[in-house]
Enzyme design. Structure first.
Site, PDB file in Angstrom:
ATOM      1  N   GLU A  84       0.829  -1.213   0.000  1.00  0.00           N
ATOM      2  CA  GLU A  84       0.000   0.000   0.000  1.00  0.00           C
ATOM      3  C   GLU A  84       0.865   1.266   0.000  1.00  0.00           C
ATOM      4  O   GLU A  84       0.616   2.210   0.755  1.00  0.00           O
ATOM      5  CB  GLU A  84      -0.968  -0.007   1.188  1.00  0.00           C
ATOM      6  CG  GLU A  84      -2.013  -1.091   1.093  1.00  0.00           C
ATOM      7  CD  GLU A  84      -3.096  -0.970   2.157  1.00  0.00           C
ATOM      8  OE1 GLU A  84      -4.257  -1.304   1.863  1.00  0.00           O
ATOM      9  OE2 GLU A  84      -2.780  -0.539   3.282  1.00  0.00           O
ATOM     10  N   GLU A 141      -6.686  -7.246  -0.808  1.00  0.00           N
ATOM     11  CA  GLU A 141      -7.170  -7.343   0.562  1.00  0.00           C
ATOM     12  C   GLU A 141      -8.665  -7.057   0.548  1.00  0.00           C
ATOM     13  O   GLU A 141      -9.086  -5.924   0.336  1.00  0.00           O
ATOM     14  CB  GLU A 141      -6.461  -6.346   1.490  1.00  0.00           C
ATOM     15  CG  GLU A 141      -5.003  -6.660   1.747  1.00  0.00           C
ATOM     16  CD  GLU A 141      -4.356  -5.679   2.718  1.00  0.00           C
ATOM     17  OE1 GLU A 141      -3.144  -5.819   2.971  1.00  0.00           O
ATOM     18  OE2 GLU A 141      -5.046  -4.767   3.225  1.00  0.00           O
TER      19      GLU A 141
END
Length: 779
Positions: A183, A257
């Site tokens: 991320e 995710e």
């Protein structure tokens, strides 16, 4: 002789041939123009996240069998750098850190592996997986091209390659893909840095496809054509995949995710997740053939001191149950069966029916036991370090635990102890008498010291929670942050004597030398309580700690993690592999003191029992009121109806310490307001650090039926959110959220992410106020 040499040569050739045959790949994996391809056949990755570091090694096979029975064909494995390199250059890959064995068991159980080695991982883990010792360098810039950081990260990834590259699918192993960083778009926008991390992974020996994940609104930040992109989201897969197609015009779609629930932070309700929405979104991906990784399939426990903290400072609970389909103790749940039933309807052509889940591990409760020994902390101090300039833990080679700063204050009138910051909680004592606590959550870093007729010993007991695991705030040094001053009523510095520093990292050698007091304390005194309990059979246990204050628990030398009486968690998970039939030893560090020094073993966890009345901070929010009546809004606007991130730029820069948004109405005409995330932008439209931010005022927040507290509006996570009250009261618009930035800032705009999906709380019209005088103290 020639015959002997020839025989030896032939043996070597045959051995090498056998080795090559052993490592010859039986399968292939590639990224096609439309699908992932396993053995050249379209393959939908159904992945479940499982962190081996949060599960005892003895249970790895059981949990992997559970993931398989859930309907997954792949397991996602995070590596935590700090779990493997706890001191520079010293790597651990055995025992509970044996990731190679974990991958081999996964392969034996019919699961493929997606490897996520970092170097940064987040995962509500101490410092996001980055090792604490990096912070010994005052100038280091984590997750950047800083040469010191890159050298350390590259060395770690090289070691990862040594251990795990032989387990790639290209060499006959189960590893299909490897993730680069994690991320990164939330942190920065430096594609060159991402290239350095990619190159380090390739040089470490990985030749399988590499990928990077980012949330929907940050996919373009740090993007590189040579790293395959996937998107992270908790709901609304349509919007997530639409955003992904902007950077990936063709190729298989994947959610890196997909959140089954959410993590817990101390003082906030347990997160169960919203099962109906979760199943609806999961079915969409199954129908569309999109790949996904359920985060988490099984959460487990952040044992020891490994739990992290959300920003700006919300410490994570030790239980990482997550509201996942597989419970903390490895049990099936309603979410497990519904996930499994749904997946069963969308199996790939020729795929075998799903396996049955293994039986749950037995439980072993025990009745209430009183701990009968007490070792006061201040009577069990190590040799001190003498200094004139106190520093943080890292400077003294301390990774975790507590640190005591002691000095002598001369006789004199009342003064104020004033420090730049406390990371994280500090109890202040004058000649052994507690005078108060400083609390990072509310940034109260000043403490009145009473007048003194003679020299007085000042002890500042600082206890560290996990380091922040998200955002720039990962540069989270522990202890007292200088300057540290005593200031009299005239504003003059009071000169102290030298400082003595006592480092308490709670290693095993400390417990073997404890000096126990002959009597129990009559008042709350920080210390370590010890005793034992007996079980007739070995099984998993939930340790009831409802009578205790705040601290850490060890059983038979194993650290269970942290507890805190404010909840939501009131039990601690003990795996059977850490227990023995008969007598078991327990030690409890309590910084506040127990109501009664008793424990008991339960068959069920207590995951959602909040007790805000036990909190030692005065109140969750400051006693202030807004004074906007005569204020002219800095900015007026109307948010778009969609759920993507929106950025608003002011017509001119403004300055102020407080940023207040006044929500005037909603798109659905309901009384609720919600914000998933806000960033405030400086004169260059860069995000201002959240490190010093606190909620200065909020008109309403939901604190009972879900975690809708206002801190969620700027914690860096877009799956959780601030939500106005709905369970007990339903106040109507306008709604107000004022943020204290900790200091005056130059502001040129802000970004806003609404609550995702078709949910209540979508704000329409709003005003923004920036200034230094927006609030009035009412205490």
């Amino acid at each position: 002789m020639k015959k002997v040499i020839y025989t030896i040569f032939l043996s070597i050739v045959l051995f090498a041939s056998c080795q090559l045959k052993t490592n010859k790949p039986e399968h292939t994996f590639a990224i096609g123009e439309e699908h992932f391809l396993l053995d050249s056949v379209p393959f939908q990755i159904r992945c479940g996240e499982l962190h081996f570091a949060r599960v005892p090694k003895e249970y790895w096979r059981h949990r992997l069998q559970m993931v398989k029975a859930l309907g997954m064909n792949t397991v996602c494995a995070y590596l935590f750098w700090n779990f493997h390199e706890r001191t520079p250059g010293n790597f651990t890959w055995d025992g509970d850190a044996d990731i190679a064995e974990f991958c081999k068991i996964a392969q034996e159980e019919g699961l493929w592996v997606i490897l996520r080695p970092g170097p940064y991982t987040c995962a509500e883990w101490e410092m996001g997986g980055l090792p604490w010792w990096l912070l010994k360098n005052d100038a280091i810039q984590l997750r950047t091209k800083d040469s010191v950081y890159v050298k350390a990260a590259t060395n770690y990834l090289k070691e990862v390659g040594r251990v795990l590259s032989p387990l790639q699918i290209s060499q006959g192993g189960p590893i299909l893909m490897v993730q680069v960083e994690n991320e990164y778009g939330f942190y920065a926008d430096d594609a060159e840095y991402m290239g350095l991390m990619k190159d380090a992974i390739v040089k470490a020996g990985f030749d399988v496809p590499l990928f990077a994940c980012n949330p929907t609104s940050r996919l373009k930040r740090g993007f590189r054509e040579d790293i395959f992109p996937v998107v992270n989201f908790g709901t609304n897969p349509q919007a997530g995949f639409k955003a992904l197609r902007e950077v990936l015009p063709k190729g298989p779609l994947m959610c890196g995710e997909f959140y089954s629930g959410w993590f817990d932070t101390w003082g906030n309700p347990h997160n169960y997740g919203k099962i109906d929405q979760y199943l609806k979104d999961l079915e969409y991906m199954l129908k569309e053939g999109a790949s996904f990784s359920i985060y988490m399939a099984h959460g487990g426990t952040s044992f020891g001191f490994w739990a992290g903290a959300d920003r700006p400072f919300k410490p994570d609970a030790s239980s990482y149950d997550y509201g996942a389909p597989i419970s903390e103790a490895g049990w099936v749940t309603d979410k497990f069966w519904k996930t499994r039933d749904l997946v069963s309807k969308y199996l790939m052509p020729g795929e075998a029916p799903l396996s049955e889940p293994p039986a749950a591990n037995p439980m072993a409760s025990f009745p209430e036991v009183k701990l009968n020994k007490f070792a006061p902390l201040f009577q069990n101090l190590p040799e001190p370090i003498i200094t004139d300039a106190p520093k943080t833990m890292e400077y003294y080679d301390q990774a975790r635990g507590s640190i005591i700063y002691r000095t002598i204050l001369p006789a004199g009138g009342e003064c104020v102890l004033d420090v730049e910051a406390v990371h994280d909680f500090a109890w202040v004592f004058c000649n052994g008498e507690k005078v108060g606590v400083m609390d990072r959550r509310t940034r109260n870093f000043k403490m009145k010291i009473p007048a003194r007729e003679k020299e007085t010993t000042i002890d500042i007991l600082v206890h560290a929670m996990g380091r922040i695991n998200f955002g720039k705030e990962v540069h989270d040094r522990k202890g007292l942050i200088a300057p540290i001053q005593f200031i009299d009523k005239k504003g003059h510095n009071v000169t102290t004597k030298e400082w003595k520093i006592y480092n308490l990292d709670y290693q095993e050698n400390m417990f073997s030398h404890l000096k126990y007091d002959g009597k129990f304390p009559e008042k709350s005194v920080p210390g370590i309580w010890s005793g034992e309990f007996t079980i007739d059979k070995v099984g998993d246990v939930y340790l009831d700690v409802t009578q205790w204050g705040k601290g850490v628990v060890w059983v038979n030398g194993h650290c269970l993690g942290r507890y805190w009486n404010i909840g939501p968690t009131q039990t601690m998970y003990i795996p059977a592999s850490w227990l023995k039939k008969g007598t078991n030893q327990v030690s409890v560090l309590d910084l506040l003191g127990p109501e009664d020094p008793v424990i008991r073993g339960l068959n069920e966890p207590i995951l959602n029992e909040l007790r805000p009345e036990k909190d030692f901070r005065f109140s969750k929010r400051p006693n202030v009121e807004l004074t906007l009546r005569n204020e002219t809004p800095t900015y007026k606007g109307c948010f778009d109806k969609g759920d993507q991130m929106q950025t608003m730029k002011f017509n001119k820069t403004v300055q102020g310490r407080y940023f207040c948004i006044e929500a005037l109405n909603s798109y659905d005409n309901k009384p609720y307001a919600a914000i998933a995330e806000m960033d405030i932008l400086d004169e260059n439209y860069a995000s201002i650090s959240h490190e010093k931010w606190t909620v200065a005022y909020v008109s309403s927040e939901e604190l009972f039926k879900e975690d809708g507290n206002a801190d969620n509006a700027f914690d860096g996570q877009i799956f959780n959110y601030w939500h106005t009250s709905w369970s007990k009261t339903q106040p109507d618009y306008p709604h107000y959220l004022a943020i204290d930035l900790g200091q005056e800032e130059i502001i040129n705009g802000f970004s806003y992410v609404p609550r995702a999906g078709n949910n209540p709380g979508r704000i329409k019209d709003y005003h923004v106020y920036v200034g230094n005088q927006l609030l009035k103290n009412t205490r």
